[in-house]
Design an enzyme around this catalytic site. Sequence first.
Site, PDB file in Angstrom:
ATOM      1  N   MET A 156      71.613  33.901  21.507  1.00  9.76           N
ATOM      2  CA  MET A 156      72.655  34.895  21.733  1.00  9.76           C
ATOM      3  C   MET A 156      72.168  36.291  21.352  1.00  9.76           C
ATOM      4  SD  MET A 156      76.213  34.770  19.614  1.00  9.76           S
ATOM      5  CE  MET A 156      75.746  35.193  17.944  1.00  9.76           C
ATOM      6  N   SER A 176      68.411  28.775  19.006  1.00 12.48           N
ATOM      7  CA  SER A 176      69.836  28.933  18.771  1.00 12.48           C
ATOM      8  C   SER A 176      70.604  28.359  19.973  1.00 12.48           C
ATOM      9  CB  SER A 176      70.164  30.402  18.495  1.00 12.48           C
ATOM     10  OG  SER A 176      71.386  30.498  17.815  1.00 12.48           O
ATOM     11  N   GLN A 177      71.544  29.114  20.593  1.00 14.97           N
ATOM     12  CA  GLN A 177      72.344  28.507  21.667  1.00 14.97           C
ATOM     13  C   GLN A 177      71.472  28.031  22.836  1.00 14.97           C
ATOM     14  OE1 GLN A 177      75.199  31.620  22.663  1.00 14.97           O
ATOM     15  NE2 GLN A 177      73.890  32.475  24.268  1.00 14.97           N
ATOM     16  N   ASP A 195      70.800  28.697   6.429  1.00 14.52           N
ATOM     17  CA  ASP A 195      71.398  29.375   7.591  1.00 14.52           C
ATOM     18  C   ASP A 195      72.723  30.035   7.222  1.00 14.52           C
ATOM     19  OD1 ASP A 195      72.367  30.038  10.209  1.00 14.52           O
ATOM     20  OD2 ASP A 195      71.013  28.517  11.009  1.00 14.52           O
ATOM     21  N   HIS A 255      68.732  31.717   9.644  1.00 16.80           N
ATOM     22  CA  HIS A 255      68.726  31.379  11.058  1.00 16.80           C
ATOM     23  C   HIS A 255      67.532  31.989  11.796  1.00 16.80           C
ATOM     24  CE1 HIS A 255      70.619  29.675  14.528  1.00 16.80           C
ATOM     25  NE2 HIS A 255      70.630  30.829  15.163  1.00 16.80           N
TER      26      HIS A 255
END
Length: 285
Positions: free
Chosen positions: A20, A94-95, A212, A268
């Site tokens: 993202m 991530s996404q 995270d 993260h």
Amino acid sequence: LGLYLGCAAAAVPLVIWHGMGDSCCNPQSMGYIKKIVENKIPGIYVLSLKIGSNLIQDMENSFFMNANDQVREVCSQLAKDPHLKGGYNAMGFSQGGQFLRAVAQRCPSPPMLNLISVGGQHQGVYGFPRCPGESSHICDWIRKTLDLGAYTQAVQEHLVQAEYWHDPLKEEDYRKNSIFLADINQERGINETYKKNLMALKKFVMVRFLNDTMVDPPISEWFGFYKSGQAKDTIPLKETSLYTEDRLGLQEMDKAGKLVFLGVKGDHLHFTEEWFYTTILPFLQ
């Protein structure tokens, strides 16, 4: 030497999908990953996915383009790419991790061989503690929108993060109205093709960031989630009904040694080059 060159030429191609607020070719993120992989694996073809016709669009689409449309667009890019005909490895950040899993489940051709999810949220998120980089004003807006109605049709259709918003206090709403995550996680019934396609992977590697502060709950990176009905206690993948009923084939994959759970110290997407070389690279060679 001839033999060595022969080996190098046969490196399995790699497809990467950014997270993202990022883009395909940011020199600090995906551009950097592409470069270090190319340095270590001579002759490898690395495709960093770009959704849209330029980097700004690519970044904006990571917030506002329906995830199902993004997956469809990527499937079409992969099918048309002659380098990938014989199969490829995939690495999502991530996404991008759950989006590439959707590609594995929905688009078996060309075949994905190994899937590496780096901080992907496979059970979704319930909260946005922090946001990447310069996008914080967008994230404040996203938070408000999700609070107002993550599962309304308008929000589902046009806000990527709502499409993997998983409210443990409204499981019924989530199951019924999540247009992306509930579908790929078999929440509304079993799509046998999804199961068969995912189980065709050689390895499904899940990297969790042990400190995270961006993913809520972080255990989603290992396919765990909040115990239903509350948002405090979490359960690991093995205790979820997804696993116990084996709706996606994860239990069978686990027993066959195909699931790999890696933990890395750090926030993260924070990892060292050294860690990447020793831990991730072997899955790509």
